[in-house]
Design an enzyme around this catalytic site. Structure first.
Site, PDB file in Angstrom:
ATOM      1  N   VAL A  29       0.842  -1.194   0.000  1.00 57.25           N
ATOM      2  CA  VAL A  29       0.000   0.000   0.000  1.00 57.25           C
ATOM      3  C   VAL A  29       0.879   1.247   0.000  1.00 57.25           C
ATOM      4  O   VAL A  29       1.681   1.457   0.909  1.00 57.25           O
ATOM      5  CB  VAL A  29      -0.953   0.013   1.208  1.00 57.25           C
ATOM      6  CG1 VAL A  29      -1.814   1.275   1.180  1.00 57.25           C
ATOM      7  CG2 VAL A  29      -1.837  -1.230   1.211  1.00 57.25           C
ATOM      8  N   LYS A  30       0.718   2.053  -1.018  1.00 60.02           N
ATOM      9  CA  LYS A  30       1.529   3.256  -1.195  1.00 60.02           C
ATOM     10  C   LYS A  30       0.787   4.442  -0.576  1.00 60.02           C
ATOM     11  O   LYS A  30      -0.336   4.767  -0.983  1.00 60.02           O
ATOM     12  CB  LYS A  30       1.779   3.480  -2.688  1.00 60.02           C
ATOM     13  CG  LYS A  30       2.946   4.373  -3.022  1.00 60.02           C
ATOM     14  CD  LYS A  30       3.181   4.340  -4.537  1.00 60.02           C
ATOM     15  CE  LYS A  30       4.366   5.174  -4.942  1.00 60.02           C
ATOM     16  NZ  LYS A  30       4.521   5.195  -6.420  1.00 60.02           N
ATOM     17  N   VAL A  31       1.432   5.077   0.404  1.00 63.02           N
ATOM     18  CA  VAL A  31       0.785   6.105   1.218  1.00 63.02           C
ATOM     19  C   VAL A  31       1.601   7.400   1.140  1.00 63.02           C
ATOM     20  O   VAL A  31       2.831   7.361   1.236  1.00 63.02           O
ATOM     21  CB  VAL A  31       0.698   5.644   2.691  1.00 63.02           C
ATOM     22  CG1 VAL A  31       0.028   6.690   3.554  1.00 63.02           C
ATOM     23  CG2 VAL A  31      -0.039   4.310   2.791  1.00 63.02           C
TER      24      VAL A  31
END
Length: 219
Positions: free
Chosen positions: A86-88
């Site tokens: 998950v890219k945050v």
């Protein structure tokens, strides 16, 4: 050092995978739009297609910017495939979400890192990867490689397991310099990765070998 390809183009991902050096993929909304991937379900299907090609590490970026929404979106992305990271974004609620994801065993990539302090906060929160953007710093006359070096020093000082994922790579020299500085991962366009294959002396040497072989074979 791991090699990720920074694209949403399936053909390029397949080409890098076939080369035998690919460890993962990074994407973002801009890259999806570039490939004409629009609509929530189409984006989800595209992530699934990428996961079918590569062995691991597919960074899927959330669009949300508030904690609750980042968590909701991130959990949905992580549920698509165990390969999803998950890219945050590096914002306050993003850091809080990274801490939450870390507690749940969900892998994260903290993106849009432009300072060592930002990388330190992400590592403290338990990010799997931090993505410092070299090329964009170079564009404003700042040395992105210095940032890689600073983050490496800080992470080594305190034993952080967070991996440095050098992003916004513009060419082969960026890749080599990141390797020299100890970046754990680079993510780059296919052209930059393929550029590592090339050297004029290799081309001229091969041409000589083939010519000599042809002469010896009487061709």
């Amino acid at each position: 050092m791991k090699f990720f390809i920074d694209t949403a183009n399936l053909d390029q991902i397949k080409e890098a995978q076939d080369l035998g050096i690919l460890d993962g993929v990074t994407t973002n909304p801009s890259l999806m739009a570039k490939e004409g991937i629009t609509g929530e379900q189409n984006v989800i299907n595209h992530y699934k297609a990428i996961c079918d090609i590569v062995d691991d590490n597919v960074s899927a970026e959330v669009i949300a910017t508030t904690f609750d929404e980042i968590v909701k979106e991130g959990e949905a992305l992580a549920a698509l495939n165990p390969k999803i990271v998950v890219k945050v974004p590096m914002i306050k609620d993003g850091v809080k979400a990274i801490k939450y994801f870390s507690s749940k065993g969900i892998k994260t990539n903290c993106t849009l890192i432009f300072s060592a302090g930002q990388a330190l906060l992400a590592a403290k929160a338990g990010a799997t990867y931090v993505s410092p953007f070299l090329g964009r710093l170079d564009d404003i006359s700042s040395d992105g490689l210095v940032l890689i070096e600073d983050i490496r020093t800080i992470f080594d000082n305190y034993g952080y397991e967070t991996q440095i994922l050098a992003a916004s790579i513009r060419g082969p020299l960026h890749i080599v310099n990141c390797a020299k500085l100890g970046a754990d991962v680079i993510t780059a366009p296919l052209a930059a990765i393929a550029g590592l294959l090339k050297h004029p002396l290799t081309d001229s040497g091969l041409a000589t070998f083939l010519a000599d072989h042809a002469k010896a074979a009487g061709k």
